[in-house]
Design an enzyme around this catalytic site. Structure first.
Site, PDB file in Angstrom:
ATOM      1  N   ASN A   1      -1.385   4.534  -0.631  1.00 44.19           N
ATOM      2  CA  ASN A   1      -0.662   3.236  -0.441  1.00 44.19           C
ATOM      3  C   ASN A   1      -0.317   3.247   1.274  1.00 44.19           C
ATOM      4  O   ASN A   1       0.207   3.945   1.966  1.00 44.19           O
ATOM      5  CB  ASN A   1       0.973   3.345  -0.635  1.00 44.19           C
ATOM      6  CG  ASN A   1       1.771   1.974  -0.896  1.00 44.19           C
ATOM      7  OD1 ASN A   1       1.427   1.298  -0.031  1.00 44.19           O
ATOM      8  ND2 ASN A   1       2.938   2.013  -1.753  1.00 44.19           N
TER       9      ASN A   1
ATOM     10  N   GLU B   1       4.753  -4.200   2.522  1.00 38.29           N
ATOM     11  CA  GLU B   1       3.770  -3.331   1.667  1.00 38.29           C
ATOM     12  C   GLU B   1       2.850  -4.102   0.527  1.00 38.29           C
ATOM     13  O   GLU B   1       3.457  -4.977   0.077  1.00 38.29           O
ATOM     14  CB  GLU B   1       4.894  -2.363   0.908  1.00 38.29           C
ATOM     15  CG  GLU B   1       4.307  -1.294  -0.098  1.00 38.29           C
ATOM     16  CD  GLU B   1       5.195  -0.507  -0.811  1.00 38.29           C
ATOM     17  OE1 GLU B   1       6.508  -0.976  -0.976  1.00 38.29           O
ATOM     18  OE2 GLU B   1       4.920   0.454  -1.317  1.00 38.29           O
TER      19      GLU B   1
ATOM     20  N   GLU C   1       4.398   5.238  -8.581  1.00 40.53           N
ATOM     21  CA  GLU C   1       3.594   5.339  -7.372  1.00 40.53           C
ATOM     22  C   GLU C   1       2.986   6.860  -7.198  1.00 40.53           C
ATOM     23  O   GLU C   1       2.063   7.062  -6.753  1.00 40.53           O
ATOM     24  CB  GLU C   1       4.451   4.921  -6.360  1.00 40.53           C
ATOM     25  CG  GLU C   1       4.730   3.556  -6.234  1.00 40.53           C
ATOM     26  CD  GLU C   1       5.382   3.296  -4.594  1.00 40.53           C
ATOM     27  OE1 GLU C   1       6.644   2.821  -4.711  1.00 40.53           O
ATOM     28  OE2 GLU C   1       4.879   3.627  -3.748  1.00 40.53           O
TER      29      GLU C   1
ATOM     30  N   ASN D   1       8.295  -3.057  -1.171  1.00 35.29           N
ATOM     31  CA  ASN D   1       8.552  -3.692  -2.244  1.00 35.29           C
ATOM     32  C   ASN D   1       9.795  -2.912  -3.091  1.00 35.29           C
ATOM     33  O   ASN D   1       9.060  -1.863  -3.617  1.00 35.29           O
ATOM     34  CB  ASN D   1       7.170  -3.521  -3.290  1.00 35.29           C
ATOM     35  CG  ASN D   1       6.116  -4.377  -2.742  1.00 35.29           C
ATOM     36  OD1 ASN D   1       5.227  -4.650  -3.421  1.00 35.29           O
ATOM     37  ND2 ASN D   1       5.814  -4.643  -1.627  1.00 35.29           N
TER      38      ASN D   1
ATOM     39  N   CYS E   1       8.227   1.413   3.034  1.00 33.58           N
ATOM     40  CA  CYS E   1       9.046   1.361   1.735  1.00 33.58           C
ATOM     41  C   CYS E   1      10.022   2.309   1.610  1.00 33.58           C
ATOM     42  O   CYS E   1      11.097   2.838   2.514  1.00 33.58           O
ATOM     43  CB  CYS E   1       8.441   1.025   0.543  1.00 33.58           C
ATOM     44  SG  CYS E   1       9.488   0.058  -0.620  1.00 33.58           S
TER      45      CYS E   1
ATOM     46  N   LYS F   1       1.400   6.103   3.145  1.00 32.44           N
ATOM     47  CA  LYS F   1       2.663   6.277   2.724  1.00 32.44           C
ATOM     48  C   LYS F   1       2.928   7.774   2.193  1.00 32.44           C
ATOM     49  O   LYS F   1       2.248   8.417   1.276  1.00 32.44           O
ATOM     50  CB  LYS F   1       3.132   5.524   1.596  1.00 32.44           C
ATOM     51  CG  LYS F   1       4.416   5.549   1.005  1.00 32.44           C
ATOM     52  CD  LYS F   1       4.757   4.439   0.090  1.00 32.44           C
ATOM     53  CE  LYS F   1       6.283   4.296  -0.414  1.00 32.44           C
ATOM     54  NZ  LYS F   1       6.231   3.329  -1.420  1.00 32.44           N
TER      55      LYS F   1
HETATM   56  N1  ING Z   1       9.982   1.052  -3.586  1.00 28.56           N
HETATM   57  C1  ING Z   1      11.599   1.483  -3.674  1.00 28.56           C
HETATM   58  C2  ING Z   1      12.039   1.835  -2.361  1.00 28.56           C
HETATM   59  O1  ING Z   1      12.232   2.914  -1.718  1.00 28.56           O
HETATM   60  C3  ING Z   1      13.380   2.359  -4.801  1.00 28.56           C
HETATM   61  C4  ING Z   1      11.799   2.637  -4.665  1.00 28.56           C
HETATM   62  C5  ING Z   1      13.653   1.319  -5.505  1.00 28.56           C
HETATM   63  C6  ING Z   1      14.079   3.377  -4.483  1.00 28.56           C
HETATM   64  C7  ING Z   1      15.201   1.219  -5.748  1.00 28.56           C
HETATM   65  C8  ING Z   1      15.416   3.395  -4.689  1.00 28.56           C
HETATM   66  C9  ING Z   1      16.060   2.304  -5.459  1.00 28.56           C
HETATM   67  O2  ING Z   1      12.757   0.863  -1.631  1.00 28.56           O
HETATM   68  C10 ING Z   1       9.147   1.547  -2.899  1.00 28.56           C
HETATM   69  N2  ING Z   1       7.853   1.005  -3.157  1.00 28.56           N
HETATM   70  O3  ING Z   1       9.216   2.680  -2.257  1.00 28.56           O
END
Ligand code: ING
Length: 315
Positions: free
Chosen positions: A116, A53, A152, A203, A178, A133
């Protein structure tokens, strides 16, 4: 051998994990890294290469950005653009299919839209598939309690292309991005469309001040969701990280290739630019689709209507 590979629809796939991209790294220096990984993949006999991503920039939703011009810096206004054209030239030179994610800025009916986005490019350098996304995590407004933001929801709109599946390389291919991988609906919608290979870039910050979680559990979830998605929908999954420490924020690695049995067949061991490859036999999807997860034989959709309701407290 060649006949057997073709008969079983074997595709040699490379997951091209990226290490950190610093906010000061130029697009062209990042494109050079991607081209290097493409050349490595080609030398290993890969036909398809999957990148993460937001593969051209640092994970900028970690910042509060109030100036629109500053925000637009992180977005690609055309694809390919001047700085990404060398990547498309390498794709054509090496005759590869390539998937990567990027921040897409596009005028739609006179309004500037920001998504995204993830695209698939064929060996002729043509964009043949696009996904935007849908599950945008994080929050919409600056949060002073967070050491890093996760804006985001502020910087991107929810994707407006659904969860499509395309015919490519002899199989049915889907994409998601993601946070999408954490939602079973993502995989089941693709599964109901017959998907045999899901390409995912991510990410994922290893630390979230608002929702602390032990690192081992966050790494476990990273694999749990794609292994479950693969098994429950009898599909291959290629899940690829941008990883390492970007401007002080650590991003999770753990890129992996998962078989339709839910087994990890290859995974990275670093938080840097790293290539892993696997021969993915798409015919392995058939047993699960025809037996254990034969949707037409075993699903009971008349019992599932709550899943598509916005308001779930209705009885
Ligand atoms: N990043 C994360 C993901 O779903 C996140 C957001 C981080 C969710 C940590 C839960 C815990 O992997 C993105 N960019 O969606």
């Amino acid at each position: 051998m060649l006949d057997l590979r073709k008969q079983n629809r074997v595709i040699s796939i490379a997951a091209a994990q990226l290490g950190p991209i610093q906010p000061t790294d130029s697009r062209s220096s990042v494109v050079d890294r991607l081209v290097g990984l493409l050349e490595q993949a080609k030398s290993k006999g890969s036909e398809l290469v999957v990148f993460p991503e937001l593969a051209f920039t640092t994970f900028f939703p970690r910042y509060e950005i109030t100036d629109e011009a500053e925000l637009d810096y992180w977005f690609e206004k055309e694809m390919p653009g001047e700085e990404t054209r060398p990547l498309f030239a390498a794709i054509q030179r090496l005759k590869l299919s390539v998937n990567f994610g990027y921040a897409e800025l596009v005028p739609e009916a006179g309004i500037t839209r920001r998504y995204n986005t993830s695209i698939l490019i064929n060996p002729n350098g043509e964009i043949i598939a696009k996904y935007r996304k849908i599950h945008l995590p994080g929050h919409n407004e600056f949060d002073p309690e967070r050491s890093f933001q996760h804006l985001e929801k502020k910087y991107f709109e929810v994707g407006n292309l659904g969860f499509p599946v395309w015919d490519h390389l002899g199989g049915k291919l889907g994409m998601c991005i993601c946070n999408d991988r954490r939602w079973p609906e993502t995989f089941r919608v693709l599964g109901l469309k017959g998907v045999e290979l899901v390409l995912i870039g991510y990410n994922t910050p290893t630390h979230n001040a608002k929702h602390p979680e032990p690192p081992h559990r966050r790494a476990f979830y990273n694999h749990l969701c794609v292994q479950a998605g693969a098994y429950q929908n009898s599909t291959w999954v290629v899940s690829v990280a941008k990883s390492g420490c970007e401007d002080g924020q650590d991003l999770m690695a753990g890129s992996c290739i998962v078989s339709p049995h839910g087994e990890i067949v290859a995974q990275t061991s670093s938080s840097k630019d790293e290539l892993i490859v696997a021969d993915c036999d798409l015919s392995l999807c058939e047993d699960g689709k025809n037996n254990m997860f034969n949707f037409s034989e075993h699903r009971c959709p008349e019992e599932y209507s709550i899943i598509t309701r916005a308001n779930c407290d209705e009885d």
